[in-house]
Motif scaffolding. Structure first.
Motif, PDB file in Angstrom:
ATOM      1  N   ALA A  43       0.864  -1.185   0.050  1.00 23.12           N
ATOM      2  CA  ALA A  43       0.076  -0.132   0.066  1.00 23.12           C
ATOM      3  C   ALA A  43       1.106   1.106   0.086  1.00 23.12           C
ATOM      4  N   VAL A  44       0.508   2.171  -0.965  1.00 30.99           N
ATOM      5  CA  VAL A  44       1.260   3.523  -1.007  1.00 30.99           C
ATOM      6  C   VAL A  44       0.216   4.604  -0.465  1.00 30.99           C
ATOM      7  N   LEU A  45       0.273   5.268   0.856  1.00 32.88           N
ATOM      8  CA  LEU A  45      -0.388   6.300   1.470  1.00 32.88           C
ATOM      9  C   LEU A  45       0.129   7.634   1.155  1.00 32.88           C
ATOM     10  N   GLY A  46      -0.838   8.534   1.093  1.00 27.39           N
ATOM     11  CA  GLY A  46      -0.196  10.192   1.095  1.00 27.39           C
ATOM     12  C   GLY A  46      -1.521  10.962   0.723  1.00 27.39           C
ATOM     13  N   HIS A  47      -1.253  12.062   1.235  1.00 27.60           N
ATOM     14  CA  HIS A  47      -2.432  13.042   0.999  1.00 27.60           C
ATOM     15  C   HIS A  47      -2.285  13.543  -0.672  1.00 27.60           C
ATOM     16  N   ASN A  48      -3.224  14.306  -1.285  1.00 33.05           N
ATOM     17  CA  ASN A  48      -3.112  14.799  -2.616  1.00 33.05           C
ATOM     18  C   ASN A  48      -1.982  15.588  -2.761  1.00 33.05           C
ATOM     19  N   GLY A  49      -1.213  15.330  -3.867  1.00 29.91           N
ATOM     20  CA  GLY A  49       0.146  16.076  -3.936  1.00 29.91           C
ATOM     21  C   GLY A  49       1.278  15.467  -3.426  1.00 29.91           C
ATOM     22  N   SER A  50       1.158  14.282  -2.820  1.00 34.50           N
ATOM     23  CA  SER A  50       2.344  13.601  -2.067  1.00 34.50           C
ATOM     24  C   SER A  50       3.279  12.763  -3.088  1.00 34.50           C
ATOM     25  N   GLY A  51       2.715  12.654  -4.324  1.00 35.58           N
ATOM     26  CA  GLY A  51       3.427  11.892  -5.431  1.00 35.58           C
ATOM     27  C   GLY A  51       3.330  10.597  -5.525  1.00 35.58           C
ATOM     28  N   LYS A  52       2.209  10.098  -4.793  1.00 28.21           N
ATOM     29  CA  LYS A  52       1.934   8.579  -4.875  1.00 28.21           C
ATOM     30  C   LYS A  52       1.225   8.177  -6.248  1.00 28.21           C
ATOM     31  N   SER A  53       0.507   8.973  -6.975  1.00 24.38           N
ATOM     32  CA  SER A  53       0.035   8.783  -8.270  1.00 24.38           C
ATOM     33  C   SER A  53       1.039   9.023  -9.322  1.00 24.38           C
ATOM     34  N   THR A  54       1.839   9.916  -9.382  1.00 19.84           N
ATOM     35  CA  THR A  54       3.196   9.809 -10.128  1.00 19.84           C
ATOM     36  C   THR A  54       3.733   8.638 -10.224  1.00 19.84           C
ATOM     37  N   LEU A  55       4.249   8.025  -8.987  1.00 17.93           N
ATOM     38  CA  LEU A  55       4.893   7.059  -8.761  1.00 17.93           C
ATOM     39  C   LEU A  55       4.322   5.740  -9.623  1.00 17.93           C
ATOM     40  N   ALA A  56       2.833   5.748  -9.276  1.00 12.65           N
ATOM     41  CA  ALA A  56       2.196   4.563  -9.724  1.00 12.65           C
ATOM     42  C   ALA A  56       2.425   4.216 -11.262  1.00 12.65           C
ATOM     43  N   LYS A  57       2.149   5.819 -11.993  1.00 10.14           N
ATOM     44  CA  LYS A  57       2.368   5.838 -13.485  1.00 10.14           C
ATOM     45  C   LYS A  57       3.751   5.324 -13.961  1.00 10.14           C
ATOM     46  N   HIS A  58       4.793   5.310 -13.308  1.00  3.69           N
ATOM     47  CA  HIS A  58       6.118   5.097 -13.387  1.00  3.69           C
ATOM     48  C   HIS A  58       6.075   3.527 -13.636  1.00  3.69           C
ATOM     49  N   ILE A  59       5.410   2.707 -12.636  1.00  7.92           N
ATOM     50  CA  ILE A  59       5.318   1.267 -12.832  1.00  7.92           C
ATOM     51  C   ILE A  59       4.808   0.729 -14.006  1.00  7.92           C
ATOM     52  N   ASN A  60       3.954   1.327 -14.715  1.00  8.73           N
ATOM     53  CA  ASN A  60       3.110   1.010 -15.780  1.00  8.73           C
ATOM     54  C   ASN A  60       3.863   1.583 -17.139  1.00  8.73           C
ATOM     55  N   ALA A  61       5.079   2.311 -16.843  1.00  8.04           N
ATOM     56  CA  ALA A  61       5.783   3.177 -18.049  1.00  8.04           C
ATOM     57  C   ALA A  61       4.755   4.068 -18.519  1.00  8.04           C
ATOM     58  N   ILE A  62       3.808   4.563 -17.990  1.00  9.42           N
ATOM     59  CA  ILE A  62       2.946   5.745 -18.488  1.00  9.42           C
ATOM     60  C   ILE A  62       3.842   6.984 -18.284  1.00  9.42           C
ATOM     61  N   LEU A  63       4.763   7.154 -17.191  1.00 11.05           N
ATOM     62  CA  LEU A  63       5.691   8.233 -17.270  1.00 11.05           C
ATOM     63  C   LEU A  63       7.155   7.648 -17.202  1.00 11.05           C
ATOM     64  N   ASN A  64       8.176   8.359 -17.631  1.00  9.18           N
ATOM     65  CA  ASN A  64       9.487   7.936 -17.511  1.00  9.18           C
ATOM     66  C   ASN A  64      10.315   8.779 -16.542  1.00  9.18           C
ATOM     67  N   PRO A  65      11.021   8.064 -15.993  1.00  8.73           N
ATOM     68  CA  PRO A  65      11.944   9.000 -14.878  1.00  8.73           C
ATOM     69  C   PRO A  65      12.734  10.102 -15.381  1.00  8.73           C
ATOM     70  N   THR A  66      12.698  11.282 -14.772  1.00 13.03           N
ATOM     71  CA  THR A  66      13.586  12.372 -15.095  1.00 13.03           C
ATOM     72  C   THR A  66      14.960  12.038 -14.906  1.00 13.03           C
TER      73      THR A  66
END
Length: 283
Positions: A43-66
């Motif tokens: 489980a990955v917790l955090g309030h809005n803007g904590s970065g958790k959804s951005t992290l999730a999108k990296h696991i599915n290669a929707i986003l690529n790391p800077t």
């Protein structure tokens, strides 16, 4: 190497003006390193803007790391030739099920992914049947998705991902738009997939009660991992969670307040039954 691993992951959102000039940079994920074993419920917790959804999108290669690297089943997500295999390995379920459901009939929608993968027709229908049964939606296979509740639609979305036989499912706040009953339905289905099918689950959420049965919890703040541990270890830090602007389950908060008033209760109580047992033991 785990099924999912990140090493010093950084992701920056770049804001540009109408002429394309850089106006500012926001670091959404800041040097996050994770190692998730096959079959874990994370489980990955955090309030809005904590970065958790951005992290999730990296696991599915929707986003690529800077900067940094993300591996899914040993595949580097930044390699274009691996993206298709990565998305077959790590399926993604989003907040709004209406954004993922495209079929006019439930069973057709669930079969859409395997069909695009080139799975033979007979096997597609076998996968549709097993996936719908796994999430408790087989009896609705002939229904139009428009006639389903929010919780039922989300379970169909999960079945659609499951039909592609992923090793890992990433759920990005899948219950955010659901009522309490719908949330329970979805979390029950997710737990069954993890426990029975042994699929790795990564659940992104801000509902604390949804993480009680997770193996490990990561709490994010400002793009970084602020806390890591088992649910009991995390819930033992009530004041820290409050400082991170996160709610605490009512039973955990009640036990915490009773402890502050001198009642000898263990820290990190997770369920009402645990609290009742602890109180009975004292009496």
């Amino acid at each position: 190497m785990g099924i999912v691993r990140t090493e010093n992951l950084i992701y920056e959102y770049i804001r540009r003006d109408e002429e394309g000039n850089v106006e500012g940079i926001t670091t959404a994920v800041d040097r996050v390193s994770l190692d998730i074993a096959p079959g874990e419920f994370i489980a990955v917790l955090g309030h809005n803007g904590s970065g958790k959804s951005t992290l999730a999108k990296h696991i599915n290669a929707i986003l690529n790391p800077t900067e940094g690297t993300v591996w899914v089943d040993g595949m580097d997500t930044s390699r274009e030739e691996s993206v298709w295999d990565i998305r077959r390995t790590a399926g993604m379920v989003f907040q709004n099920p209406d954004n993922q459901i495209i079929g006019q009939v439930v069973e057709e929608d669930v079969g859409f992914g395997p069909e695009n993968m080139g799975v033979p027709t007979r096997e597609i229908w076998e996968r549709v049947e097993e996936s719908l049964k796994a999430v408790g939606m087989y009896e609705y296979r002939k229904y139009s998705p428009n006639k389903l509740s929010g919780g039922q639609k989300q379970r169909v979305s999960i079945a659609g991902v499951l039909a592609m036989h992923p090793k890992c499912i990433v759920l990005d706040e899948p219950t955010a738009m659901l009522d309490p009953r719908g949330r329970r339905e979805v979390i029950r289905a997710v737990r069954a997939l993890n426990q029975v099918e042994e699929i790795t689950v990564i659940l992104i959420t801000h509902y604390m009660e949804e993480i009680v049965h997770a193996d490990r919890v990561f709490v994010m703040e400002g793009g970084r991992v602020a806390l890591e541990g088992t649910p009991r270890e995390i819930f033992s830090q009530v004041e820290k969670l409050k400082s991170l602007r996160l709610d605490v389950p009512q039973v955990t908060l009640l036990a915490h307040e009773l402890r502050r008033r001198g009642i000898d209760l263990p820290e990190g109580i997770l369920t009402g039954q645990e609290l009742a047992d602890a109180l009975c033991a004292i009496v």
